[in-house]
Each structure stands twice: as C-alpha cells, then as structure tokens.
Design an enzyme around this catalytic site. Structure first.
Site, PDB file in Angstrom:
ATOM      1  N   PHE A 130       0.810  -1.229   0.000  1.00 10.46           N
ATOM      2  CA  PHE A 130       0.000   0.000   0.000  1.00 10.46           C
ATOM      3  C   PHE A 130       0.834   1.267   0.000  1.00 10.46           C
ATOM      4  CE2 PHE A 130       1.012  -0.198   4.517  1.00 10.46           C
ATOM      5  CZ  PHE A 130       1.162   1.142   4.835  1.00 10.46           C
ATOM      6  N   SER A 159       5.270  -7.055   3.277  1.00  8.34           N
ATOM      7  CA  SER A 159       5.764  -7.384   4.621  1.00  8.34           C
ATOM      8  C   SER A 159       6.548  -8.703   4.614  1.00  8.34           C
ATOM      9  CB  SER A 159       4.592  -7.461   5.593  1.00  8.34           C
ATOM     10  OG  SER A 159       3.683  -8.438   5.144  1.00  8.34           O
ATOM     11  N   CYS A 193       9.652   1.864   3.670  1.00  6.78           N
ATOM     12  CA  CYS A 193      10.523   0.727   3.998  1.00  6.78           C
ATOM     13  C   CYS A 193      11.964   1.178   4.174  1.00  6.78           C
ATOM     14  CB  CYS A 193      10.443  -0.323   2.905  1.00  6.78           C
ATOM     15  SG  CYS A 193      11.157   0.264   1.381  1.00  6.78           S
TER      16      CYS A 193
HETATM   17  P1  NAD Z   1       1.483  -6.719   2.919  1.00  4.21           P
HETATM   18  O1  NAD Z   1       2.514  -7.787   2.958  1.00  4.21           O
HETATM   19  O2  NAD Z   1       0.383  -6.762   3.907  1.00  4.21           O
HETATM   20  O3  NAD Z   1       0.783  -6.682   1.475  1.00  4.21           O
HETATM   21  C1  NAD Z   1       1.531  -6.636   0.288  1.00  4.21           C
HETATM   22  C2  NAD Z   1       0.740  -7.318  -0.829  1.00  4.21           C
HETATM   23  O4  NAD Z   1       0.569  -8.698  -0.502  1.00  4.21           O
HETATM   24  C3  NAD Z   1      -0.654  -6.743  -1.035  1.00  4.21           C
HETATM   25  O5  NAD Z   1      -0.908  -6.696  -2.410  1.00  4.21           O
HETATM   26  C4  NAD Z   1      -1.563  -7.755  -0.342  1.00  4.21           C
HETATM   27  O6  NAD Z   1      -2.840  -7.855  -0.917  1.00  4.21           O
HETATM   28  C5  NAD Z   1      -0.814  -9.059  -0.544  1.00  4.21           C
HETATM   29  N1  NAD Z   1      -1.054 -10.010   0.555  1.00  4.21           N
HETATM   30  C6  NAD Z   1      -1.384  -9.724   1.834  1.00  4.21           C
HETATM   31  N2  NAD Z   1      -1.479 -10.858   2.557  1.00  4.21           N
HETATM   32  C7  NAD Z   1      -1.201 -11.874   1.717  1.00  4.21           C
HETATM   33  C8  NAD Z   1      -1.123 -13.288   1.885  1.00  4.21           C
HETATM   34  N3  NAD Z   1      -1.350 -13.859   3.049  1.00  4.21           N
HETATM   35  N4  NAD Z   1      -0.811 -14.039   0.805  1.00  4.21           N
HETATM   36  C9  NAD Z   1      -0.554 -13.471  -0.387  1.00  4.21           C
HETATM   37  N5  NAD Z   1      -0.616 -12.126  -0.601  1.00  4.21           N
HETATM   38  C10 NAD Z   1      -0.937 -11.345   0.439  1.00  4.21           C
HETATM   39  O7  NAD Z   1       2.293  -5.329   2.996  1.00  4.21           O
HETATM   40  P2  NAD Z   1       1.703  -3.858   3.141  1.00  4.21           P
HETATM   41  O8  NAD Z   1       1.175  -3.684   4.522  1.00  4.21           O
HETATM   42  O9  NAD Z   1       0.832  -3.525   1.994  1.00  4.21           O
HETATM   43  O10 NAD Z   1       3.042  -2.986   2.949  1.00  4.21           O
HETATM   44  C11 NAD Z   1       3.905  -2.653   4.002  1.00  4.21           C
HETATM   45  C12 NAD Z   1       5.106  -3.568   4.062  1.00  4.21           C
HETATM   46  O11 NAD Z   1       5.803  -3.524   2.829  1.00  4.21           O
HETATM   47  C13 NAD Z   1       6.120  -3.166   5.108  1.00  4.21           C
HETATM   48  O12 NAD Z   1       6.587  -4.324   5.758  1.00  4.21           O
HETATM   49  C14 NAD Z   1       7.244  -2.529   4.310  1.00  4.21           C
HETATM   50  O13 NAD Z   1       8.528  -2.590   4.899  1.00  4.21           O
HETATM   51  C15 NAD Z   1       7.198  -3.357   3.090  1.00  4.21           C
HETATM   52  N6  NAD Z   1       7.829  -2.661   1.980  1.00  4.21           N
HETATM   53  C16 NAD Z   1       9.063  -3.077   1.595  1.00  4.21           C
HETATM   54  C17 NAD Z   1       9.728  -2.420   0.568  1.00  4.21           C
HETATM   55  C18 NAD Z   1      11.092  -2.850   0.137  1.00  4.21           C
HETATM   56  O14 NAD Z   1      11.498  -2.433  -0.930  1.00  4.21           O
HETATM   57  N7  NAD Z   1      11.810  -3.662   0.905  1.00  4.21           N
HETATM   58  C19 NAD Z   1       9.109  -1.337  -0.074  1.00  4.21           C
HETATM   59  C20 NAD Z   1       7.840  -0.942   0.349  1.00  4.21           C
HETATM   60  C21 NAD Z   1       7.211  -1.617   1.368  1.00  4.21           C
END
Ligand code: NAD
Length: 496
Positions: free
Chosen positions: A149, A226, A281
């Site tokens: 997000f 995440s 992140c």
């Molecule tokens: P999230 O993991 O909750 O969701 C990311 C995506 O995965 C979404 O599209 C979601 O619909 C999907 N998803 C959620 N649960 C799932 C499951 N059980 N199985 C399969 N798909 C699933 O992450 P978020 O809350 O949207 O984003 C924040 C996180 O992203 C933070 O941990 C942040 O550090 C990380 N992030 C990392 C980077 C990087 O480059 N390392 C960049 C941006 C964000």
C-alpha cells in the site's frame, strides 16, 4: 459507489464477484471505492490473455517497446498532479510526498526506455577456429507483481515497465488498500500505446495471489510487502519453480557521529523517521547516538514536538494519517508495549488528533530513548512515526548493533570524517548505505539492493538486475563456412 474495474485483455471490466473490499480515505474513513476479489474464472482469463499476448509482444521491435516507455514517462509527467491527488485521497500522503511517490516511479519508466542498451548480450569472437559465441537476453513470458500500500505509484512502476519493455507480459495485483492510483497508471499506459493484453490488472488478496503462485504459465513473481507475506510468496513461488524477487520489511538505523553537524543531522533525522507517517521501507526507525551525541536527544525531542501531521492539502502538514485503523491500533500497542518494557517515552503521539478530521488514523510523532535490542519496539517493524534512540560509545559498537539486526534494507551514517565513512560503508552488512544521506534509495540506473531479512531472491528490483530478473540468457555458438558465401550484390539497405 465507484467499483474498481479489472483490466483484462485490454478492457476495463467489472468483476462478477460478490466479494468487495472497501477503499477508505484514511483521514475521514469515508468509503471512496470498492475493490473486487477477482473470481477464479476472471483470473484464468487474465492469465490466458497474458499468455496469448506474449506470443506477439515479444516479436515487437525493441525500439518500439522503448518508445512506448518514452511516451509513457511523458504522459505520467503531464498527469503528475492529478495522480498525486489520487494518492492523497486514498492513502492520505501530503501533496508533496505524493508527488515524490510518482516521480520516483517515473524515473524507472525513463530507465525502462533505455532497455535496448541494457539488454545487450555478450560476444566473444573465435572461441575456436572460425567459431563465435554470443548471447541474447530474451523475455521469460508472463510475469506477475504483487505490490504494497505504501507507494501505490512508485512500486507498480518498479515492476511492469521493466518487465514489459523486456518483451514480457505482466499481471499486476496491486494493494487492495489503494488501487485507484495503479488503475490510473494503467489507463495512461494504454494511452501511451501499450497494446491490449501486455498488462492485466487483477485485484484481491491471498486467494488471488495463490492462483498467480500456482499457475505454470507464470514464470516470475515480483513482490514488495511485509516479511511474513514475502516469505510465503518466495517459498511457494520457488517451490512451483518460478523466479521470485521479494523486497520485504526493514528496521533501518542511522548512526550519528560526534563530528556531524547537529542542526543538519536533526532536520534529516526528523524527516527520515516520521516523514510519510513512518510508512516507508527505507525510513529510519532507530537512531544510534555515538559518544557525546546522546546529549542531542533533547534537541531532537524539541524538533519532534514541532512536527504536526495533517490532511493532504494542508501545506503545513508534515505527514498524513496511517493507512488503516488496524495499522494505527498496532502502532499504539507497540508504543504502550515499549513503555511497559522499560523504554523512556520522551514524546507520545498516541492521543494525537487533527481538528475537523477526528476519525482519521492519526499518530503524532513519538520518540523513545533507553531502548534495548530485546524490546519489541526495537525488534518489530513499527511502520509508524516512532523513533527509537540507542546510545553507544563507539562506531564499532554501532556497526556491531546493525550487523546483528536480521534486516538489511538501508542504513545511514552522519559524520564529517572520511575514515569513519569508509569504515562504515565497508563493514556494514546492509544493502543500501547513505553517507550523510538519510534515505539512500538508489536511482534506477542502479538497483534497489536490500539484504538479509529485507530481501528474498538474488536479482534485485530495477536497474541492470531488474533486466536480468525479467530475461533469460540464450548463448549461441555459431560457425559459418566461407565456401557458402554467395556471390552477387545485395542492393537493399532496408533491415525490416
Ligand atoms: P502486505 O505484505 O500486507 O501486502 C503486500 C501485498 O501482498 C498486497 O498486495 C496484499 O494484498 C498481498 N497479501 C497480503 N497478505 C497476503 C497473503 N497472506 N498471501 C498473499 N498475498 C498477500 O504489505 P503492506 O502492509 O501492503 O506494505 C507494508 C510492508 O511492505 C512493510 O513491511 C514494508 O517494509 C514493506 N515494503 C518493503 C519495501 C522494500 O522495498 N523492501 C518497499 C515498500 C514496502
């Protein structure tokens, strides 16, 4: 109610599903749209369309694929403020921050337009008598991307322009929390000349992602999100013999040396820790004060207390609300837990609210000191405007602390000493290092190189590694016989 469409075979279409997820304005809780949980039949249609389109798209000349990216970058610039405003409504970022979110994505599109030079293979003449060996980078087929997000413009743009310019087709599954921004990106991509079917968009959560992870037609998965979800996607995707790159969570430390300039350090630290409501992140969540610099924590507290979140169009707002009430509740519980575990809370933003927007997911800037590495406050990725301060005596201690962290996304050092900077950049076990730069996100001619528990995979996002991730190397060894040379002139200069 605006129902977010799917984008399948080049058509925006309404899902037949009965399951819809509300998209909320995080400053007001107003429902601004509903996003569908794509049905299995719709998922199958998207995958089939991507598979079929690949057959023709990979044959399109590379300069034309690159030209689409040039037109796309220009269109994104033209619609810059409009897209930023969509980000503000569905994610709550301040206008300036939302513009930055898009701009960092546009830079990747500009880099994608350089694909012809980045896709050059290697050649060696005369590997044996009269035999040459050369390699091409060919597209894989259908690739998919699952995005978080927190950067609804930049992160989809990390993925589909690079994959598509290489000759692949792409299925995007954006975050269900802010899908309106990626949908606008997709409309403009079509306007830039992308043929129907090269890009598909499906919506949903785990069940839809599972289909992408299981379908044999999908060759590569890019994920950003995440740690837990990334680990799941990496394990399941690779178990199904796909390439996977997963950029995940982080805990980024800034180290402050006594020769750093205090005022400069403090203004950089405030922006890097609470900017974007701490939902970056690469944001800083731990400040490591070396030696006497611990005395600066009081000045930092003073600077933190001046920071005020607010709504996106308030020019004085430093940052916006957290993305959801659940995210806010989690942050507040980590703040409460930090106090219980013995950290000193110098400034507590738990009760913060914005007049006229009392329903918003606000968390004020929060500052802790006396934090230890056993505390949840240190171990957990908070993803909120909360900074933990730790004091150490030497640079060696600071380096050891960071190297013991399971994460390795980003870190920075503030110093005036070249020798300290050299030692830090050499010894630190983190993939992206800033020297007097608080958030060292590499521009797209490099790659986004998180390490350790912040990345699963080997080829990183964008840059040369992004091209390698989305291509397969084909190596050709060729021999031509001189007695086959035909005689007679060839009058044509047309290479088509
Ligand atoms: P999230 O993991 O909750 O969701 C990311 C995506 O995965 C979404 O599209 C979601 O619909 C999907 N998803 C959620 N649960 C799932 C499951 N059980 N199985 C399969 N798909 C699933 O992450 P978020 O809350 O949207 O984003 C924040 C996180 O992203 C933070 O941990 C942040 O550090 C990380 N992030 C990392 C980077 C990087 O480059 N390392 C960049 C941006 C964000």
């Amino acid at each position: 109610m605006h129902k977010v469409p799917l984008y399948i075979a080049g058509e925006m279409c309404q899902s037949e599903t009965s399951q819809w997820i509300d998209v909320l304005n995080p400053a007001t809780q107003e429902i601004i749209a509903q996003v569908p949980c794509t049905t299995n039949e719709e998922m199958a249609r998207a995958i089939t369309s991507a598979k079929e389109t690949f057959k023709t798209w990979k044959e399109v000349q590379i300069s034309e694929r690159a030209r689409i990216m040039m037109r796309y970058a220009a269109l994104l610039k033209e619609h810059h403020d409009e897209i930023a405003t969509i980000i503000c409504h569905e994610l709550g970022k301040t206008f300036e921050d939302a513009k930055g979110d898009l701009w960092r994505g546009i830079e990747v599109v500009e880099q994608a337009a350089n694909a012809p030079s980045m896709m050059m293979g290697e050649t060696v003449e005369n590997v044996a008598r009269g035999i040459d060996t050369y390699s091409y980078m060919q597209p894989l087929g259908v690739c998919a991307g699952i995005t978080p997000f927190n950067f609804p413009a930049m992160i989809p743009l990390w993925m589909f322009p690079m994959a598509i310019v290489c000759g692949n087709t792409f299925i995007l599954k954006p975050s269900e929390q802010d899908p309106l921004t990626p949908m606008r990106l997709v409309e403009l991509f079509e306007e830039a000349g992308a043929p129907k079917g090269v890009l598909q968009v499906v919506h949903g959560t785990k069940p839809q992602v599972d289909i992408l992870l299981e379908d044999p037609a999908i060759r590569a998965i890019s994920f950003v999100g995440s740690c837990g979800v990334g680990e799941y996607i990496y394990s399941k995707g690779t178990a199904n013999l796909k390439r996977v790159q997963a950029c995940v969570g982080a805990k980024n430390h800034m180290v402050i040396m006594p020769d750093a300039k205090k005022e400069r350090l403090i203004s950089n630290l405030v922006g890097a820790s609470v900017g974007a409501a701490g939902q970056r992140c690469m944001g800083i969540s731990v400040a490591v004060f070396v030696g006497q610099t611990k005395e600066w924590i009081n000045d930092l507290k003073e600077a933190f207390s001046q920071v005020r979140p607010g709504v996106w169009d308030d020019p004085k707002a430093a940052y916006g609300p957290q993305t959801t009430p659940q995210a806010k509740a989690r942050i507040l519980s980590l703040i409460a837990n930090g106090k219980k575990q013995g950290a000193t809370c110098l400034l507590d933003g738990s009760d913060f609210t914005v007049e006229g927007y009392e329903q918003g997911n606000w968390v004020g800037p929060t500052l802790f000191t006396d934090v230890t590495t056993e505390m949840d406050l240190y171990k957990e990725e908070i993803f909120g405007p909360v900074l933990a301060c730790i004091c150490v005596d030497t640079l060696d201690e600071a380096i050891a602390l960071i190297n013991n962290s399971p994460y390795g996304n980003g870190t920075s050092l503030f110093t005036a000493c070249g020798a300290a900077a050299r030692k830090f950049q050499h010894e630190i076990e983190v993939g992206q290092v800033g020297i007097n730069v608080p958030i060292p996100v590499p521009l797209p001619f490099f790659s986004f190189t998180g390490w350790k528990g912040s990345f699963y995979g080997d080829q990183h996002t964008y840059g040369k590694q992004g091209i390698r991730f989305y291509t397969e190397t084909k190596t050709i060894t060729a021999r031509w016989f001189e007695d086959d040379i035909a005689t007679g002139p060839n009058m044509s200069i047309n290479l088509k």
